[in-house]
Structure formats: structure tokens, C-alpha cells
Design an enzyme around this catalytic site. Structure first.
Site, PDB file in Angstrom:
ATOM      1  N   LYS A   1       3.669  17.783   2.528  1.00  0.00           N
ATOM      2  CA  LYS A   1       2.110  16.936   2.436  1.00  0.00           C
ATOM      3  C   LYS A   1       1.886  17.603   4.120  1.00  0.00           C
ATOM      4  O   LYS A   1       2.732  17.206   4.120  1.00  0.00           O
ATOM      5  CB  LYS A   1       2.262  15.685   2.589  1.00  0.00           C
TER       6      LYS A   1
ATOM      7  N   ASP B   1      -6.474  17.295  -1.850  1.00  0.00           N
ATOM      8  CA  ASP B   1      -5.895  15.807  -1.997  1.00  0.00           C
ATOM      9  C   ASP B   1      -7.361  15.857  -1.468  1.00  0.00           C
ATOM     10  O   ASP B   1      -7.909  15.722  -2.316  1.00  0.00           O
ATOM     11  CB  ASP B   1      -4.898  15.417  -1.350  1.00  0.00           C
TER      12      ASP B   1
HETATM   13  O1  2IT Z   1      -0.611  14.420  -5.012  1.00  0.00           O
HETATM   14  C1  2IT Z   1      -0.115  15.365  -5.057  1.00  0.00           C
HETATM   15  O2  2IT Z   1       0.467  16.076  -6.426  1.00  0.00           O
HETATM   16  C2  2IT Z   1      -1.159  16.689  -5.072  1.00  0.00           C
HETATM   17  N1  2IT Z   1      -2.051  16.143  -4.220  1.00  0.00           N
HETATM   18  C3  2IT Z   1      -1.135  17.849  -5.991  1.00  0.00           C
HETATM   19  C4  2IT Z   1      -0.759  18.519  -4.605  1.00  0.00           C
HETATM   20  C5  2IT Z   1      -0.097  20.039  -5.239  1.00  0.00           C
HETATM   21  O3  2IT Z   1       0.191  20.748  -4.861  1.00  0.00           O
HETATM   22  O4  2IT Z   1      -0.842  20.873  -5.722  1.00  0.00           O
END
Ligand code: 2IT
Length: 447
Positions: free
Chosen positions: A126, A166
Site C-alpha cells: 500500500k 484508492d
Molecule cells: O483496498 C484495496 O483493495 C484497493 N484499494 C485496490 C487495490 C488494487 O490493487 O486494486
């Protein structure tokens, strides 16, 4: 509590005492692993809990940029590369003033288990920045994204780390990030997901988190011989996730009666259907980050300033906004109003005290890492299409997404049956997600 779990949690709390959100997530996951840790001694022998709670790598960097007045601004950029056992680090970028390292560590930790649940070859990560997109011009956002990429590009790549959007990072931001990466490395690569549909993006990716959550709700209802037909749903947030929920819910005969923003919530007694769903996108695109405009456009709706929608009568509550957005008092209100089910669509959207209230009242509760996994799963499908240099049609992606959500649901049920309590989706998701990562970590040796 198992003594090994207790020991690791105590040490983690001491070591990272100021990281409240990360500690909350780690505590929830580890506490639900009691039985599996007792029964499977190899996890302690290989010190999996210490290893799985420590990110493989954290990158933090300065992001300087110039606003439209020529003033120089400085934000902090982060990427938490949590776990690459099952595949390249994968997880979104969040641009929001509330972003801290603790928050991103919690999200990267959750993502590791969520991505494992999808069954796809993706690790967990993340990232993001404390940059506030609200009120910024397109040019300001572009300059910020370019500066952010001037550092991030060297840490990501299609086989290394694959970010996505996100909160605060949508199609516009992904476009600017992608363009700058391409300029810097001189390669057109699928190193980020959520791309534009004409340049490598997957159909259904924008809808996927919401669609997946509603498919998950369908499976939970099926266990009770029930369906979504005629149900009333209260949703928080009005972004991409809430929009996807509204689309799929209305298709399946359910009615979303509330959405919310930082300014308050909107109650629409007739349901958010048809052109009202499209209007959610317009409100988001306005960049104002408020929902009050909805009631100026649709007379069936009422606006409640400064409030969240959890005091409403609804069959199903779906928090779709941000961590810890639904607390103990909200849970009491929902219980009092006969809410039948809670689907956590935001990551860690409910506080531990709220979850306890739902459990005490036998209200089925789906945790975010299971219910919202459709987003990252469809990102995984975008990666597959990029690798093959192919594009699947809408129905193909949607069918794969639905299948993945059904599998996640069933894996949660099975894991809970084996190592916890029947119907406990929280421990079911944690155990099923943990087991795959932990076994693979052992197989790959001490790295
Ligand atoms: O919280 C999540 O799963 C996302 N923001 C999507 C992450 C993604 O790699 O599509």
C-alpha cells in the site's frame, strides 16, 4: 489466548506503540488465529507471526511540487511493500490528508491477507501521500503526480510492485502517474492497475469493488435462504465503491436509500436508482467532496448535515468510506433498527467495539478484506490481460469476478468451520488468508 500469539502481540505493541491503526489490524488478525497456531506447530517454529507482521520494505520520500500560484509545497510519499510471498506487491495508493505510515502499514497488512483470499498471484502493499486532492486544479494534481513518480518509479514494476487507486486516486491520477513512469523508464508496462480503458485498463475495474461486495452479500443471504430482492441498503461514501454497490444492488432488485460525504448524508426514500446513480459520478467529478448537491437535484431526498447514515432503518449496512467510520454507538443504532447484516466494504471500516455489538446480536458481519476483495481481484485480472496483451469483454471479467467472490465466501466459511466458529466471517477470512501466505513463506525459506 495462545501464548505465542500473546508474546508477538505484546512485542509488536511495545515496538510500534504509536501506530494505532496498524496495531488494531494486527491484533484483530492474530487473535483470530488461536486454533490454527495451536494445531500447526510449524508456524511458531518458523516464527511466522513475527515475520508476517513486519513489512519487507518501507520507502518514504519527499514530494515537492508547485501550486498554481507558484508557491512551493512539500508532501510525504510512501510505499509499504508488505509481503511478496504470493506475487508482486499489490495494493492501492491513497492521497488524503489523513495518510500516515501507521495507516499505510495497516492497509498493507490487510492487503496481504485480502490478496491471498482472491486466489490470484499477488502479494500485499500500500502507498500514498498526505496530499489533499480536494480543491486542487488538474494542473496541480498533474504536477504532484509527476513529482511523486520521480521517486516511486524506481521501486515499482509489473513483476515487482503493482499499485492501483484508492481514496483520492482515481482515473485522472492514475493517468498522470502512468504517463510520468512511461516517460522515465521509456517502457509501456502494466505496472499500475485501474488504467484507462483505451490504454491497458480492464472493463469492470471501476465497478469491481462495489460489484464484488454485492456478490458477497448475495452469498451470505443465500446461506439464510434469502436474496437481495426488496432489501434496503444504507451506504456511506459516494465514491467509486458506493457507486458500484448502487449499480449492482439496483440490478438485483435491492434499493440503496442513503449515501454520505464529509458534509453529511443523503436519505432518498425512493432509492438511488437510474440517473441518480450516474449523478453520483458527477458529484465525485466536481471535486467538491460533498453530497448535499444531491438534494438540490432530486426532490425525493433529504440531507442530514454532519451525520452518518447508521441511524436509518435498513436491512443491510455497507460502510464504504474509510477506516473506523462505524463505531459502537452506530452499531447499537443499527441493531436497534433491526439491521439484518453488515458488509464492511471500506478497509477496517468498523471499530472492534462495533463488531462486538454485531456479534453479540448475531448479526452476520463480513470483514472488508473479504467483502471488498473484488477490487484488487479485478486488478489481478487487469494484470493478466496486460501480460497476454489481450482484452477480455465485460461479461468475461464480470463472470470471473463473481466466481472469485463466491470462492472467497466459501473459503471463509470452510476456514471458520475448521479453526473457529461456524459463520464467523472475520476469523474465516483471516485464517484462510493467513494459511496460504504462511505455508508459502515456509516453503520459500527464511528470506
Ligand atoms: O483496498 C484495496 O483493495 C484497493 N484499494 C485496490 C487495490 C488494487 O490493487 O486494486
Amino acid at each position: 489466548m495462545n501464548s505465542y500469539i500473546k508474546e508477538v502481540l505484546e512485542r509488536t505493541h511495545k515496538k510500534y506503540s504509536w501506530e494505532h491503526e496498524f496495531l488494531q489490524a494486527a491484533t484483530e488478525v492474530l487473535e483470530s488465529l488461536n486454533l490454527i497456531i495451536e494445531r500447526v506447530p510449524k508456524y511458531k517454529k518458523h516464527r511466522i507471526l513475527e515475520r508476517i507482521t513486519e513489512p519487507e520494505r518501507i520507502i518514504t520520500f519527499r514530494v515537492p511540487w508547485q501550486d498554481d500560484r507558484g508557491e512551493i509545497r512539500v508532501n510525504t510519499g510512501y510505499r509499504v511493500e508488505f509481503n511478496s510471498t504470493l506475487g508482486p506487491y499489490k495494493g492501492g495508493l491513497r492521497f488524503h490528508p489523513s495518510v500516515t505510515l501507521s495507516g499505510l502499514k495497516f492497509l498493507g497488512f490487510e492487503q496481504t491477507f485480502k490478496n491471498s483470499l482472491t486466489g490470484l498471484p499477488i502479494g500485499g502493499g500500500k502507498g500514498g501521500s498526505d496530499f489533499n486532492v480536494t480543491g486542487r486544479s488538474d494542473n496541480e494534481v498533474m504536477r504532484f503526480c509527476q513529482s511523486f513518480m520521480n521517486e516511486l518509479y524506481r521501486h515499482v514494476g509489473p513483476d515487482t510492485d503493482v499499485p492501483a487507486g484508492d481514496i483520492g486516486v482515481g482515473g485522472r491520477e492514475i493517468g498522470y502517474l502512468f504517463g510520468q513512469y512511461k516517460k522515465l523508464v521509456n517502457r509501456f508496462e502494466g505496472w499500475i492497475t485501474g488504467k484507462g480503458l483505451n490504454w491497458g485498463g480492464s472493463l469492470i475495474r471501476p465497478e469491481a469493488t462495489g460489484f464484488g461486495a454485492i456478490y458477497f452479500a448475495e452469498e451470505m443471504l443465500k446461506m439464510k435462504n434469502d436474496t437481495l430482492e426488496g432489501k434496503t441498503l444504507a451506504v456511506s461514501g459516494f465514491g467509486n465503491v458506493a457507486w458500484g454497490c448502487a449499480l449492482k444492488a439496483s440490478e438485483l432488485g435491492a434499493k440503496i436509500i442513503a449515501i454520505s460525504g464529509p458534509d453529511g448524508f443523503v436519505y432518498d426514500k425512493d432509492g438511488i436508482i437510474g440517473e441518480k446513480i450516474d449523478y453520483m459520478l458527477k458529484m465525485r467529478a466536481s471535486g467538491k467532496d460533498i453530497v448535499e448537491d444531491y438534494v438540490k437535484k432530486f426532490s425525493s431526498a433529504e440531507f442530514f448535515p454532519g451525520k452518518r447514515p447508521w441511524g436509518l432503518n435498513c436491512d443491510i449496512a455497507l460502510p464504504c468510506a474509510i477506516q473506523n467510520e462505524l463505531d459502537e454507538n452506530d452499531a447499537k443504532e443499527l441493531t436497534k433498527n433491526q439491521c439484518k447484516m453488515v458488509i464492511e466494504v471500506s478497509n477496517m471500516g468498523c471499530t472492534p467495539e462495533a463488531i462486538q455489538i454485531f456479534q453479540q446480536n448475531n448479526i452476520p458481519f463480513a470483514p472488508g478484506k473479504a467483502a471488498n476483495a473484488g477490487g484488487v481481484a479485478t486488478s489481478g485480472l487487469e494484470m493478466s490481460q496486460n501480460s497476454m496483451r489481450l482484452k477480455w469483454d465485460k461479461n468475461e471479467v464480470d463472470a470471473k469476478l463473481k466466481n472469485i467472490m463466491i470462492n472467497i465466501h466459501n473459503n471463509c466459511i470452510e476456514a471458520a468451520d475448521e479453526y473457529s466458529f461456524t459463520g464467523d466471517y472475520i476469523s474465516g477470512a483471516n485464517i484462510a488468508g493467513f494459511k496460504k501466505v504462511a505455508d508459502a513463506m515456509i516453503e520459500q525459506g527464511l528470506v
